[in-house]
Design an enzyme around this catalytic site. Structure first.
Site, mmCIF file in Angstrom:
data_model
loop_
_atom_site.group_PDB
_atom_site.id
_atom_site.type_symbol
_atom_site.label_atom_id
_atom_site.label_comp_id
_atom_site.label_asym_id
_atom_site.label_seq_id
_atom_site.Cartn_x
_atom_site.Cartn_y
_atom_site.Cartn_z
ATOM 1 N N HIS A 355 0.798 -1.225 0.000
ATOM 2 C CA HIS A 355 0.000 0.000 0.000
ATOM 3 C C HIS A 355 0.830 1.275 0.000
ATOM 4 C CE1 HIS A 355 -4.204 -1.321 0.467
ATOM 5 N NE2 HIS A 355 -3.693 -2.369 1.084
ATOM 6 N N LYS A 543 -8.745 13.741 5.156
ATOM 7 C CA LYS A 543 -7.838 12.594 5.121
ATOM 8 C C LYS A 543 -6.846 12.727 6.270
ATOM 9 C CE LYS A 543 -6.860 13.600 0.856
ATOM 10 N NZ LYS A 543 -6.879 12.386 0.086
ATOM 11 N N ARG A 544 -6.142 11.669 6.531
ATOM 12 C CA ARG A 544 -5.111 11.682 7.569
ATOM 13 C C ARG A 544 -4.157 12.843 7.347
ATOM 14 N NH1 ARG A 544 -0.274 8.660 7.474
ATOM 15 N NH2 ARG A 544 -0.996 7.698 5.544
ATOM 16 N N LYS A 549 0.438 14.541 2.099
ATOM 17 C CA LYS A 549 -0.933 14.814 1.655
ATOM 18 C C LYS A 549 -1.169 16.317 1.466
ATOM 19 C CE LYS A 549 -2.721 10.567 3.728
ATOM 20 N NZ LYS A 549 -3.208 9.852 2.550
ATOM 21 N N THR A 651 -8.740 6.670 -1.804
ATOM 22 C CA THR A 651 -10.121 6.232 -2.059
ATOM 23 C C THR A 651 -11.113 7.363 -1.797
ATOM 24 O OG1 THR A 651 -10.209 5.300 0.185
ATOM 25 C CG2 THR A 651 -9.721 3.777 -1.632
ATOM 26 N N LYS A 655 -14.746 8.338 -3.695
ATOM 27 C CA LYS A 655 -16.030 8.582 -3.026
ATOM 28 C C LYS A 655 -16.615 9.929 -3.440
ATOM 29 C CE LYS A 655 -14.400 5.857 0.846
ATOM 30 N NZ LYS A 655 -13.358 5.954 1.870
#
Length: 807
Positions: A355, A543-544, A549, A651, A655
């Site tokens: 991952h 998100k985290r 990110k 993901t 969504k």
């Protein structure tokens, strides 16, 4: 079940089982009553499904994962058993708000982010597609943590999600398994020349399974998520019968055992934390494998040599990589197979999903730690390593100088990803770009050795949860125009392209979006006191919190817009509401500084009357599945802005596009595949490519200070941070300033800043043309069927697991 029948059943449950009259029943009483009704319905199918698997001796997959982020299950279970509409109608008729009743359920504290949510989606799709497959995880008593924002700072509180009865689990004490840590290993030679290993003085832990049913969509299939709880095998009576001086020792020992399933991801910055994480991983692997083999021997009257014909063990990331040596140990020490047969069985049974390419997530354990805690497994890992390195040296002379980079044990560290690759028959990435990076860069040498093992399985999401359940009004419109087939065949969503320029239809879709935004605006006001305009652009990053990110890039854009408005209050921009949701790891200082900066800017901007509500910033605390279900249907812009090459897939991007949001993103992870489907005109792509990022990492050439010196917008933002313009103290955000300039902006925030601003200018232009925007939005929804986890699971089942549907 009819509405009237539901009312009767709820009344029966509350009065006869709960001992409370319906008139006096609380929302919590109704919640547990409904859970009981749904459980009874599912349990019949659960038993029938397991009986069918036994009778047919069908091949089954077991999905081993440290996380299963399943969220709340009541509404999902009602949907998948075909009872949601009737239950909703019954509650309304009784004078209750269904949403309030369903929200009594606490999100299960079994995961943190995308890894766990993916696992949950996979289980739903496996059952909905009628495949025999189950999850294996840990029943953590506490989740990651409950996040509170106090004076802008993240504060972590315990997430004791099990303080109330969890209605979906069934304790199976009769199927408990003993797990052994530490001790002494004695090697004995038998008369036939074979070796026997005796274990002495081990620390025994009892693994007790709690089973959770996973219902397929209205097909009668109910699979199992088995969660293991660590318990001491000495009871209170044993403890009380000992000398008083030993009583507290027993208490400490009992506590140390229960800590194994105590909480998700203990802090591993110190030695004890690392040991606890390693214990958790072995606990999951050993209990799951022993249970699987026990079931195989009970139900299938064939030698374990045939195990790969009936069982697949899919390990989700490196956390369960100890499945390789543990399966070897069970086969050799308990089932008396020789090395060669055990290795053949293992390497035909285990499959590995990678991952990440982030080095900190590719786990390594100190060799001495493994030797002390898992002495027999250390012996087996050492033997696997010796045989593998010898094979490489003898058969691949071109790789002889790469043996150190391939070795499972190197520099006194055991490399778990390498162990997983060597011991598996399949190694898959989770997006096309990610898999190519694995093959060509990060795992290039392994790809040279095992080219047939590597394959791609782009992630997916269960559209039944993330569209049908969370956005019922949009789902109803979709069904009105293309029929209900998309619910079981999500690729049918492509038929929406016929309506992507149908103005009456798009007007109805737009009205649904506005109602979803108004609903979220009310929630935001209720939780934060912030009033937001539902007609503004809802720009969302949930998100985290991690540097790659790039929530920092997002808030820099916000600061830039604020500066522009302060310079020119009459600036003509469409009002924007920036919505953030993120947890930072408790020990991740820089990530927590970013959260503090976001909240500080929210406080400043939201209270500045001079900008006329053209900007709002909202940080919604304690981001989890249930919060995502509220935010995603209301999203206009989906921020997917990771540094290219860093996000394996993502993901959240899937969504939000499924619900009609447009993506602002880099060419990273699954963004690339979204772009390839929807086309450049229906997505906002910006920034460095993965090849450009990797070139800078390997060859240099990027100097962040050059951008600081030449881009006035960047310099102004960083100087504001350095000079304390946004802080109660001058030094408050200096660390961000120094990190960017003195660590050379490791995730290219400044490098991509200009392209990011330009992408948002294009967003501004597109949003002003409603028909263009709605066409783009519907195009995204139409192509989103490709990203259903049904497609992903079908690929796993046919290409890796070799499973057949139970039709």
């Amino acid at each position: 079940m009819t509405t009237e029948k539901w009312i009767d059943e709820i009344k029966h449950k509350t009065e006869k089982v709960g001992g409370i009259s319906l008139a006096d029943a609380s929302e919590k009483d109704l919640f547990y009553a409904i859970c009981g009704i749904v459980s009874e319905e599912m349990n019949k199918n659960w038993i029938d499904t397991q009986d069918l698997y036994k009778q047919t001796q069908t091949k089954q997959v077991y999905y081993l994962s440290m996380e299963f982020l399943i969220g709340r299950l009541l509404e999902s279970n009602l949907l998948n058993t075909g009872m949601l509409d009737a239950c909703n109608e019954a509650l309304v008729k009784m004078g209750y708000d269904p949403e309030k009743v369903y929200s009594i359920e606490h999100d299960a504290g079994l995961g943190n982010g995308g890894l766990g949510r993916l696992a949950a989606c996979f289980l739903e799709s496996i059952a909905s597609l009628k495949f025999a497959g189950h999850g294996c995880g840990i029943r953590y008593r506490y989740g990651l943590f409950e996040q509170r924002i106090i004076h802008g700072h993240q504060v972590e509180l315990p997430d004791y999600w099990l303080k109330e009865e969890y209605p979906w689990e069934t304790r199976k004490a009769e199927e408990a398994i003993d797990i052994h840590f530490g001790g002494d290993i004695h090697m004995l030679k038998k008369n036939d020349g074979s070796l026997e290993f005796k274990y002495e003085n081990t620390d025994k832990v009892t693994a007790v399974p709690y089973d959770v049913p996973i219902a397929g969509y209205q097909n009668g299939v109910v699979n199992t998520l088995r969660l293991w709880s660590a318990e001491s095998n000495s009871g209170t009576t044993d403890m009380m019968s000992t000398q008083n001086s030993q009583y507290f020792h027993h208490l400490d020992h009992k506590h140390s055992i229960e800590q194994i399933s105590g909480f998700l991801y203990p802090d591993d910055s110190g030695y004890d934390g690392k040991v606890l994480r390693l214990k958790q991983q072995y606990f999951l692997v050993s209990s799951s494998l022993k249970s699987i083999i026990r079931q195989y021997k009970k139900n299938i009257s064939r030698s374990l040599i045939h195990l790969p014909e009936k069982i697949v063990i899919q390990i989700n990331d490196t956390h369960p990589s100890l499945a390789v040596p543990e399966l070897m140990r069970i086969l050799m020490d308990e089932e008396r197979f020789g090395w060669d047969d055990a290795w053949e069985i293992t390497t035909k049974t285990v499959a590995y999903t990678n991952h990440t390419t982030l080095s900190e997530a590719l786990e390594k354990w100190p060799q001495d730690m493994v030797k002390s805690l898992l002495p027999r497994l250390h012996m087996i890992i050492n033997e696997i390593n010796e045989r593998f390195c010898t094979e490489v040296w003898n058969n691949y002379p071109e790789l002889q100088n790469k043996v150190h980079e391939l070795a499972i044990i190197a520099d006194d560290q055991i490399h778990m990803a390498r162990l997983a690759i060597v011991g598996s028959f399949s190694v898959n990435g989770v997006a096309r770009l990610h898999t190519e990076i694995l093959k060509k860069k990060e795992m290039k040498n392994f790809y040279t050795l095992f080219p047939d093992r590597f394959n791609n399985k782009t992630n997916g999401i269960t559209h039944r949860r993330w569209l049908l359940q969370v956005n019922p009004e949009l789902s109803s419109l979709i069904t009105d125009v293309i029929g209900p087939q998309w619910i079981t065949r999500p690729n049918q969503l492509i038929s929406l392209l016929r309506y992507s320029r149908d103005e009456p239809f798009l007007d109805r879709v737009s009205e649904v979006k506005l109602r979803n935004k108004a609903k979220l605006a009310n929630f935001i006001h209720e939780k934060t006191g912030i009033t937001v305009n539902e007609h503004s652009i809802f720009d969302v990053q949930i998100k985290r919190l991690h540097e790659y990110k790039r929530q920092l890039l997002n808030i820099f854009h916000v600061i830039h817009l604020y500066n522009e408005l302060k310079d020119n209050p009459n600036l003509d921009i469409t009002p924007r509401t920036f919505i953030f949701g993120a947890k930072a790891a408790p020990s991740y200082y820089f990530a927590k500084e970013v959260i503090k900066l976001i909240n500080r800017m929210a406080s400043i901007i939201n209270n500045d009357a001079s900008i006329n509500d053209k900007l709002k910033v909202v940080f919604l605390e304690n981001y989890n599945v249930s919060l995502a279900e509220k935010i995603i249907p209301a999203t206009d812009i989906s921020e997917q802005i990771s540094t290219a090459s860093k996000e394996a897939s993502g993901t959240g991007n899937m969504k939000m596009m499924m619900n009609g949001a447009l993506t602002v993103g880099t060419l990273d992870g699954a963004n690339i595949e979204i772009r390839d489907l929807v086309g450049d005109r229906n997505i906002f792509i910006f920034g460095l490519t993965a090849d450009e990022v990797l070139h800078y990492y390997h060859h240099g050439g990027y100097v962040a200070r050059d951008i600081y010196n030449t881009d006035e917008r960047v310099r102004r933002i960083l100087d504001q941070l350095n000079e304390g313009a946004f802080g109660s103290q001058e030094i408050e955000f200096k660390d961000i300033y120094y990190h960017i300039l003195y660590h050379n902006d490791p995730y290219f925030v400044l490098k991509d800043f200009d392209a990011y601003i330009e992408a948002h200018e294009l967003v501004e232009q597109a949003y002003r043309d409603k028909s263009t925007w709605m066409n783009m939005s519907m195009t995204n929804t139409a192509y989103s069927g490709k990203f259903s986890s049904d497609r992903t699971i079908q690929e796993y089942a046919s290409e890796i697991w070799k499973l057949k549907r139970m039709d």
